[in-house]
Design a protein around this motif. Structure first.
Motif, PDB file in Angstrom:
ATOM      1  N   VAL B  78       8.251  -6.570  -2.982  1.00 41.97           N
ATOM      2  CA  VAL B  78       9.945  -6.931  -2.922  1.00 41.97           C
ATOM      3  C   VAL B  78      10.402  -6.105  -3.723  1.00 41.97           C
ATOM      4  CG1 VAL B  78       9.606  -8.312  -4.687  1.00 41.97           C
ATOM      5  CG2 VAL B  78      11.543  -8.326  -2.939  1.00 41.97           C
ATOM      6  N   PRO B  79      11.205  -5.126  -2.580  1.00 37.91           N
ATOM      7  CA  PRO B  79      11.525  -5.184  -1.563  1.00 37.91           C
ATOM      8  C   PRO B  79      10.939  -4.603  -0.270  1.00 37.91           C
ATOM      9  CG  PRO B  79      12.916  -3.514  -2.340  1.00 37.91           C
ATOM     10  CD  PRO B  79      12.277  -4.011  -3.963  1.00 37.91           C
ATOM     11  N   SER B  80      10.398  -5.063   0.522  1.00 34.72           N
ATOM     12  CA  SER B  80       9.221  -4.098   1.492  1.00 34.72           C
ATOM     13  C   SER B  80      10.387  -2.831   1.840  1.00 34.72           C
ATOM     14  CB  SER B  80       9.594  -4.940   2.753  1.00 34.72           C
ATOM     15  OG  SER B  80       8.509  -6.405   2.278  1.00 34.72           O
ATOM     16  N   GLN B  81       9.422  -1.921   1.889  1.00 29.42           N
ATOM     17  CA  GLN B  81       9.862   0.036   2.594  1.00 29.42           C
ATOM     18  C   GLN B  81       8.918  -0.350   3.741  1.00 29.42           C
ATOM     19  OE1 GLN B  81       9.680   1.995  -0.492  1.00 29.42           O
ATOM     20  NE2 GLN B  81      11.091   0.918  -2.399  1.00 29.42           N
ATOM     21  N   PRO B  82       9.432   0.959   4.251  1.00 26.91           N
ATOM     22  CA  PRO B  82       8.542   1.250   5.741  1.00 26.91           C
ATOM     23  C   PRO B  82       7.373   1.797   5.529  1.00 26.91           C
ATOM     24  CG  PRO B  82      11.105   2.134   5.488  1.00 26.91           C
ATOM     25  CD  PRO B  82      10.961   1.422   4.472  1.00 26.91           C
ATOM     26  N   GLY B  83       7.033   2.956   3.781  1.00 27.65           N
ATOM     27  CA  GLY B  83       6.535   2.925   4.047  1.00 27.65           C
ATOM     28  C   GLY B  83       4.929   1.936   3.641  1.00 27.65           C
ATOM     29  N   ASP B  84       5.286   0.874   3.276  1.00 24.12           N
ATOM     30  CA  ASP B  84       4.150  -0.116   2.907  1.00 24.12           C
ATOM     31  C   ASP B  84       3.908  -0.564   4.266  1.00 24.12           C
ATOM     32  OD1 ASP B  84       6.696  -2.086   1.197  1.00 24.12           O
ATOM     33  OD2 ASP B  84       5.608  -0.332   0.425  1.00 24.12           O
ATOM     34  N   SER B  85       3.954  -0.012   5.608  1.00 28.98           N
ATOM     35  CA  SER B  85       3.309  -0.762   6.400  1.00 28.98           C
ATOM     36  C   SER B  85       2.283  -0.238   6.461  1.00 28.98           C
ATOM     37  CB  SER B  85       4.274   0.237   7.781  1.00 28.98           C
ATOM     38  OG  SER B  85       5.374  -0.951   7.748  1.00 28.98           O
ATOM     39  N   ALA B  86       0.578  -0.718   7.021  1.00 27.76           N
ATOM     40  CA  ALA B  86      -0.588  -0.449   6.094  1.00 27.76           C
ATOM     41  C   ALA B  86      -1.358  -1.739   6.888  1.00 27.76           C
ATOM     42  CB  ALA B  86      -0.879   0.044   5.117  1.00 27.76           C
ATOM     43  N   VAL B  87      -2.764  -1.591   6.309  1.00 31.07           N
ATOM     44  CA  VAL B  87      -3.499  -2.772   6.641  1.00 31.07           C
ATOM     45  C   VAL B  87      -4.133  -2.894   5.232  1.00 31.07           C
ATOM     46  CG1 VAL B  87      -5.528  -3.644   7.464  1.00 31.07           C
ATOM     47  CG2 VAL B  87      -4.379  -2.065   9.288  1.00 31.07           C
ATOM     48  N   TYR B  88      -3.470  -3.940   4.787  1.00 29.59           N
ATOM     49  CA  TYR B  88      -3.682  -4.502   3.420  1.00 29.59           C
ATOM     50  C   TYR B  88      -5.113  -5.436   3.413  1.00 29.59           C
ATOM     51  CZ  TYR B  88       0.743  -2.560   2.581  1.00 29.59           C
ATOM     52  OH  TYR B  88       1.702  -2.263   2.205  1.00 29.59           O
ATOM     53  N   PHE B  89      -5.722  -5.555   2.176  1.00 36.52           N
ATOM     54  CA  PHE B  89      -7.087  -5.854   2.237  1.00 36.52           C
ATOM     55  C   PHE B  89      -7.411  -6.945   1.366  1.00 36.52           C
ATOM     56  CE2 PHE B  89      -9.827  -4.640   5.793  1.00 36.52           C
ATOM     57  CZ  PHE B  89      -9.362  -3.422   5.968  1.00 36.52           C
ATOM     58  N   CYS B  90      -7.904  -7.441   0.681  1.00 35.46           N
ATOM     59  CA  CYS B  90      -7.845  -8.484   0.535  1.00 35.46           C
ATOM     60  C   CYS B  90      -9.633  -8.569  -0.338  1.00 35.46           C
ATOM     61  CB  CYS B  90      -7.270 -10.587   0.231  1.00 35.46           C
ATOM     62  SG  CYS B  90      -8.374 -11.477  -1.116  1.00 35.46           S
ATOM     63  N   ALA B  91      -9.540  -8.227  -1.941  1.00 37.70           N
ATOM     64  CA  ALA B  91     -11.202  -8.461  -1.815  1.00 37.70           C
ATOM     65  C   ALA B  91     -11.578  -8.635  -3.371  1.00 37.70           C
ATOM     66  CB  ALA B  91     -11.478  -7.548  -2.157  1.00 37.70           C
ATOM     67  N   ALA B  92     -12.682 -10.247  -3.191  1.00 41.71           N
ATOM     68  CA  ALA B  92     -13.016 -10.476  -4.370  1.00 41.71           C
ATOM     69  C   ALA B  92     -14.355  -9.605  -5.275  1.00 41.71           C
ATOM     70  CB  ALA B  92     -13.461 -11.688  -3.906  1.00 41.71           C
ATOM     71  N   ARG B  93     -15.003  -9.921  -6.555  1.00 40.99           N
ATOM     72  CA  ARG B  93     -15.388  -9.168  -7.032  1.00 40.99           C
ATOM     73  C   ARG B  93     -16.513 -10.401  -7.477  1.00 40.99           C
ATOM     74  NH1 ARG B  93     -14.970  -5.692 -12.967  1.00 40.99           N
ATOM     75  NH2 ARG B  93     -14.944  -8.275 -13.670  1.00 40.99           N
ATOM     76  N   GLU B  94     -18.074  -9.512  -7.788  1.00 41.95           N
ATOM     77  CA  GLU B  94     -18.718 -10.536  -8.422  1.00 41.95           C
ATOM     78  C   GLU B  94     -20.163  -9.396  -9.182  1.00 41.95           C
ATOM     79  OE1 GLU B  94     -21.446 -13.197  -5.961  1.00 41.95           O
ATOM     80  OE2 GLU B  94     -20.760 -12.195  -4.681  1.00 41.95           O
ATOM     81  N   GLU B  95     -20.913 -10.628  -9.870  1.00 40.10           N
ATOM     82  CA  GLU B  95     -21.603  -9.877 -10.076  1.00 40.10           C
ATOM     83  C   GLU B  95     -22.757 -10.252  -9.829  1.00 40.10           C
ATOM     84  OE1 GLU B  95     -21.429  -9.418 -14.992  1.00 40.10           O
ATOM     85  OE2 GLU B  95     -23.796  -9.789 -14.633  1.00 40.10           O
ATOM     86  N   THR B  96     -24.137  -9.657  -9.077  1.00 34.78           N
ATOM     87  CA  THR B  96     -24.644  -9.798  -8.804  1.00 34.78           C
ATOM     88  C   THR B  96     -26.139  -9.912  -9.347  1.00 34.78           C
ATOM     89  OG1 THR B  96     -25.946  -7.283  -8.326  1.00 34.78           O
ATOM     90  CG2 THR B  96     -23.905  -7.950  -6.651  1.00 34.78           C
ATOM     91  N   ASN B  97     -26.822 -10.768  -8.885  1.00 31.41           N
ATOM     92  CA  ASN B  97     -28.689 -10.490  -9.392  1.00 31.41           C
ATOM     93  C   ASN B  97     -29.057  -9.419 -10.840  1.00 31.41           C
ATOM     94  OD1 ASN B  97     -27.891 -13.474  -8.798  1.00 31.41           O
ATOM     95  ND2 ASN B  97     -29.184 -13.258  -7.089  1.00 31.41           N
ATOM     96  N   PHE B  98     -29.127  -8.860  -9.418  1.00 30.30           N
ATOM     97  CA  PHE B  98     -29.441  -7.304  -9.902  1.00 30.30           C
ATOM     98  C   PHE B  98     -28.585  -6.329 -11.553  1.00 30.30           C
ATOM     99  CE2 PHE B  98     -32.524  -6.472  -7.146  1.00 30.30           C
ATOM    100  CZ  PHE B  98     -31.979  -7.389  -5.959  1.00 30.30           C
ATOM    101  N   GLY B  99     -27.646  -7.569 -11.251  1.00 30.04           N
ATOM    102  CA  GLY B  99     -26.519  -6.615 -12.814  1.00 30.04           C
ATOM    103  C   GLY B  99     -25.044  -5.979 -12.244  1.00 30.04           C
ATOM    104  N   ASN B 100     -25.189  -5.407 -10.727  1.00 31.32           N
ATOM    105  CA  ASN B 100     -24.604  -4.848 -10.439  1.00 31.32           C
ATOM    106  C   ASN B 100     -23.125  -5.897 -10.214  1.00 31.32           C
ATOM    107  OD1 ASN B 100     -25.696  -2.850 -10.063  1.00 31.32           O
ATOM    108  ND2 ASN B 100     -26.885  -3.286  -8.417  1.00 31.32           N
ATOM    109  N   GLU B 101     -21.687  -4.635 -10.021  1.00 38.93           N
ATOM    110  CA  GLU B 101     -20.771  -5.972  -9.506  1.00 38.93           C
ATOM    111  C   GLU B 101     -20.192  -5.678  -7.718  1.00 38.93           C
ATOM    112  OE1 GLU B 101     -17.988  -5.059 -13.498  1.00 38.93           O
ATOM    113  OE2 GLU B 101     -17.773  -4.153 -12.001  1.00 38.93           O
TER     114      GLU B 101
END
Lengths: 117, 115
Positions: B78-101
Motif C-alpha cells: 500500500v499504496p499499489s503502484q503500476p510497477g508492482d505488476s508482477a508475479v509474487y511467490f510466497c516461499a517457506a524455509r526449513e532445515e533439511t536432514n542434511f543441515g542445509n536450508e
C-alpha cells in the motif's frame, strides 16, 4: 546483494542431448542452489551445491540426470542429461551468503529457458 | 503434496489501493517465510521476509503478516503502484536432514495494478 549471471539465457535442444548451464556470482558465497520452474508451475529445488562436497539432491532428482559441479565459491554448473521434452523448463541458480545477509533470503539469477524438441 | 499454497492465481487492484496477497502452508517445521517478486524473463527478486516467531514485518510499502495458528501469511502492498505488476511467490524455509536450508515455493499470484 550478490549479482548472479547464468549462461546460456535460453537454448533449444534436441531430445537425447545434454546441456550444461553455468552460474557465476560476483562474490564468494557459501551455498548455491539449483531450481527448476516448469511451465505454469512453481519453483522446485533440484539440489544444493556447497563447495568441496557432493551436491545434495531433493526427492525426485538424481545425480545421473542432473550432475552438478561446484569448483569454487563463485561458480557452479548444472547439466541436464539425456534430455526429453519434459525437461523443458526455466532453470535458475540462487545463492545464500550466511556472512553478509541478514534476512536469510536467497538471491536468484535470471534463469535459463530450456526448450527440448 | 503442495506444502505452500497460493490459492489466487491472479489479482487486479486499482492504483493507489491496497493489494493483499495470501499464502497458506501445512508444514509446521517452516521457520522463515519470504516473498519474492518476479518479472517476465527475470529471476525472482526478494521483497520481504518474516521469522516464524513474529507476526508482522514492515518495509516501506510492504508489510507481511503471519498467523501461525492458522498457518497463513499475507503480503500487503500500500499504496499499489503500476510497477508492482508482477508475479509474487510466497516461499517457506526449513532445515533439511542434511543441515542445509530449503525453500519451498507457492505457485505464485499474478498481480496487475490498474492505472
Amino acid at each position: 546483494s550478490a549479482v548472479i549471471s547464468q549462461k546460456p539465457s535460453r537454448d533449444i535442444c534436441q531430445r537425447g542431448t545434454s546441456l550444461t548451464i553455468q552460474c557465476q556470482v560476483d562474490s564468494q558465497v557459501t551455498m548455491m542452489f539449483w531450481y527448476r520452474q516448469q511451465p505454469g508451475q512453481s519453483l522446485t529445488l533440484i539440489a544444493t551445491a556447497n563447495q568441496g562436497s557432493e551436491a545434495t539432491y531433493e526427492s525426485g532428482f538424481v545425480i545421473d540426470k542432473f550432475p552438478i559441479s561446484r569448483p569454487n565459491l563463485t561458480f557452479s554448473t548444472l547439466t541436464v542429461s539425456n534430455m526429453s521434452p519434459e525437461d523443458s523448463s526455466i532453470y535458475l541458480c540462487s545463492v545464500e551468503d550466511w556472512e553478509t545477509n541478514s534476512y536469510n533470503e536467497q538471491f536468484f539469477g535470471p534463469g535459463t529457458r530450456l526448450t527440448v524438441l | 503434496d503442495q506444502q505452500v499454497k497460493q490459492n489466487s492465481p491472479s489479482l487486479s487492484v486499482q492504483e493507489g489501493r491496497i493489494s493483499i496477497l495470501n499464502c497458506d502452508y501445512t508444514n509446521s517445521m517452516f521457520d522463515y517465510f519470504l516473498w519474492y517478486k518476479k518479472y517476465p524473463a527475470e529471476g525472482p527478486t526478494f521483497l520481504i521476509s518474516i521469522s516464524s516467531i513474529k507476526d508482522k514485518n514492515e518495509d516501506g510499502r510492504f508489510t507481511v503478516f503471519l498467523n501461525k495458528s492458522a498457518k497463513h501469511l499475507s503480503l500487503h502492498i500500500v499504496p499499489s503502484q503500476p510497477g508492482d505488476s508482477a508475479v509474487y511467490f510466497c516461499a517457506a524455509r526449513e532445515e533439511t536432514n542434511f543441515g542445509n536450508e530449503k525453500l519451498t515455493f507457492g505457485t505464485g499470484t499474478r498481480l496487475t495494478i490498474i492505472p
